[in-house]
Design a protein around this motif. Structure first.
Motif, PDB file in Angstrom:
ATOM      1  N   ARG A  79      39.178  29.416  -0.058  1.00 32.77           N
ATOM      2  CA  ARG A  79      38.428  28.237   0.373  1.00 32.77           C
ATOM      3  C   ARG A  79      38.815  27.823   1.808  1.00 32.77           C
ATOM      4  NH1 ARG A  79      39.584  26.605  -5.098  1.00 32.77           N
ATOM      5  NH2 ARG A  79      37.669  26.563  -6.359  1.00 32.77           N
ATOM      6  N   SER A  81      40.025  29.821   4.170  1.00 35.71           N
ATOM      7  CA  SER A  81      39.443  30.803   5.089  1.00 35.71           C
ATOM      8  C   SER A  81      37.961  30.573   5.273  1.00 35.71           C
ATOM      9  CB  SER A  81      39.717  32.216   4.578  1.00 35.71           C
ATOM     10  OG  SER A  81      39.099  33.178   5.407  1.00 35.71           O
ATOM     11  N   LEU A  82      37.302  30.222   4.173  1.00 29.84           N
ATOM     12  CA  LEU A  82      35.872  29.979   4.237  1.00 29.84           C
ATOM     13  C   LEU A  82      35.562  28.752   5.108  1.00 29.84           C
ATOM     14  CD1 LEU A  82      33.053  30.748   3.242  1.00 29.84           C
ATOM     15  CD2 LEU A  82      33.435  29.263   1.257  1.00 29.84           C
ATOM     16  N   SER A  86      33.476  28.758   8.509  1.00 29.47           N
ATOM     17  CA  SER A  86      32.336  27.856   8.655  1.00 29.47           C
ATOM     18  C   SER A  86      32.425  27.085   9.985  1.00 29.47           C
ATOM     19  CB  SER A  86      32.293  26.881   7.479  1.00 29.47           C
ATOM     20  OG  SER A  86      32.110  27.570   6.263  1.00 29.47           O
ATOM     21  N   ARG A 137      30.123  35.164   5.347  1.00 27.49           N
ATOM     22  CA  ARG A 137      30.121  33.920   4.578  1.00 27.49           C
ATOM     23  C   ARG A 137      29.476  34.133   3.201  1.00 27.49           C
ATOM     24  NH1 ARG A 137      27.250  28.188   6.376  1.00 27.49           N
ATOM     25  NH2 ARG A 137      27.763  27.050   4.438  1.00 27.49           N
ATOM     26  N   LEU A 140      31.951  35.993   1.073  1.00 28.96           N
ATOM     27  CA  LEU A 140      33.035  35.109   0.640  1.00 28.96           C
ATOM     28  C   LEU A 140      32.562  34.156  -0.451  1.00 28.96           C
ATOM     29  CD1 LEU A 140      34.746  34.322   4.078  1.00 28.96           C
ATOM     30  CD2 LEU A 140      35.621  35.764   2.234  1.00 28.96           C
ATOM     31  N   GLU A 141      31.352  33.639  -0.300  1.00 30.50           N
ATOM     32  CA  GLU A 141      30.835  32.754  -1.348  1.00 30.50           C
ATOM     33  C   GLU A 141      30.675  33.491  -2.671  1.00 30.50           C
ATOM     34  OE1 GLU A 141      27.253  31.236   0.267  1.00 30.50           O
ATOM     35  OE2 GLU A 141      28.232  29.662   1.467  1.00 30.50           O
TER      36      GLU A 141
END
Length: 375
Positions: A79, A81-82, A86, A137, A140-141
């Motif tokens: 989270r 890293s995300l 972002s 992204r 990762l999601e």
């Protein structure tokens, strides 16, 4: 001295009796202790097995808790890293928008120089970076969603293991309760079995008594039927007279077929009808005096010789013998004999009374037998 010796003789030695009693008590105590030790041993084995299972489940729960903490830590890192990616994506989008504005300004002024080309190249690279970041992204999601699903599964497994442990404890308690119930039921069943055996012994005595009474009653009815059978055969002999073609064989009245039927036919001839009419009259007279509780029947058996027959009416001796017996029965019914007191049977050539091959032997085997019997 003599008096002292007599007093000593009167003293009884009771020590061996005490020794026997004490040894017996000691054996009983040792047996009870042995039973108690064995019971404690088996109970300890069962409890140790259950404790081992509970320890194993506890270790599995601890391992799963560690795995869950690791998964949660990995999720937090993902989270973080995300969120960083972002932010970078937002910065890149802002720079791309700024460069696009500059490009639009350059397009409006129609200036073309090397710096503009570098900026355009940078814009294209930034667009590629933005596309790559968007793809990363999305990956990762998806990974976060997958890890979230695994986390839910792990939590469900841990909850299931806890439930299983609680169910194991409840099951052990239930087994103990069921064991006590089964022991109580076993005692009740043993009591019921003892009572059933007692009732069975009483019923066997009653059944034996009933069997004796039934056999006596049956013997009485058979003797009574035998008396009427003898009277029936005696009066039938008086009516028919001393004929060679009508005789008594054992408990049967035997008519030669030629007395009643033409050769190869089942139609009664006039002389045979007269003979059967006399038989029916005698039978009705005897039947009127037979008590209603005697279940009698007149059996008519048809027999042929061993010579085969094959005509349009009869294709075998079976058919001829059965047809002749039925003809006799029908005639007796016409003469007033109740149908429920009659029976017809055909035996063909398979019950001969004379094993010979002569014409006389074959004639004796062609016969109609009447038997007054009990149904």
């Amino acid at each position: 001295m003599a008096g002292l010796s007599r007093r000593r003789q009167r003293v009884f030695d009771i020590w061996p009796g005490f020794v026997d009693v004490l040894s017996t008590l000691l054996i009983i105590v040792m047996f009870v202790l042995m039973v108690f030790v064995l019971a404690q041993f088996f109970l300890g084995q069962a409890l140790s097995g259950r404790d081992a299972a509970l320890d194993r489940l506890g270790r599995q729960l601890s391992d799963m808790a560690d795995m869950l903490s690791l998964e949660r830590q990995g999720n937090e890192e993902m989270r973080l890293s995300l969120s960083q990616l972002s932010g970078q994506l937002r910065d890149a989008n802002a720079r791309a928008e700024s460069l696009a504005a500059q490009v639009r300004e350059v397009d409006d002024t129609k200036f073309e120089n090397s710096r503009l080309r570098d900026q355009l190249a940078g814009v294209a690279k930034l667009e590629q970076d933005v596309a790559a970041l968007k793809a990363l992204r999305a990956e990762l999601e998806a990974e976060v969603a997958r890890l979230g699903g695994q986390l839910g599964e792990k939590e469900g497994q841990i909850a299931a293991e806890r439930t299983l442990s609680e169910e194991a404890r409840a099951h052990a308690a239930l087994l103990n309760a069921q064991l006590e119930q089964l022991q109580a039921q076993l005692g009740a069943i043993q009591q019921a079995l003892d009572a059933s055996e007692a009732r069975s012994a009483e019923q066997k005595v009653v059944i034996a008594d009933l069997g004796t009474r039934l056999n006596a009653a049956l013997a009485e009815k058979v003797q009574e039927l035998q008396r009427y059978r003898s009277e029936f055969f005696g009066r039938l002999r008086e009516v028919l007279g001393a004929r060679e073609d009508v005789r008594i064989v054992g408990d049967r009245f035997v008519f030669q077929s030629e007395v009643l039927f033409p050769s190869g036919s089942s139609q009664l001839q006039p002389a045979g009808q007269d003979t059967l009419a006399s038989l029916a009259t005698t039978l009705m007279a005897i039947a009127a005096r037979i008590p209603g509780d005697v279940d009698w029947i007149l059996r008519v058996d048809g027999h042929t010789d061993r010579r085969p027959i094959n005509t349009a009416a009869f294709q075998s001796n079976w058919q001829l013998s059965a047809a002749r017996a039925i003809s006799v029965v029908n005639f007796l019914i016409e003469r007033g004999v109740p149908p429920e007191r009659l029976a017809a049977a055909g035996f063909g050539e398979y019950q001969p009374i004379d094993p010979g091959q002569s014409d006389e032997a074959l004639a004796r085997n062609r016969r109609i037998e009447l038997k007054l019997d009990q149904r």
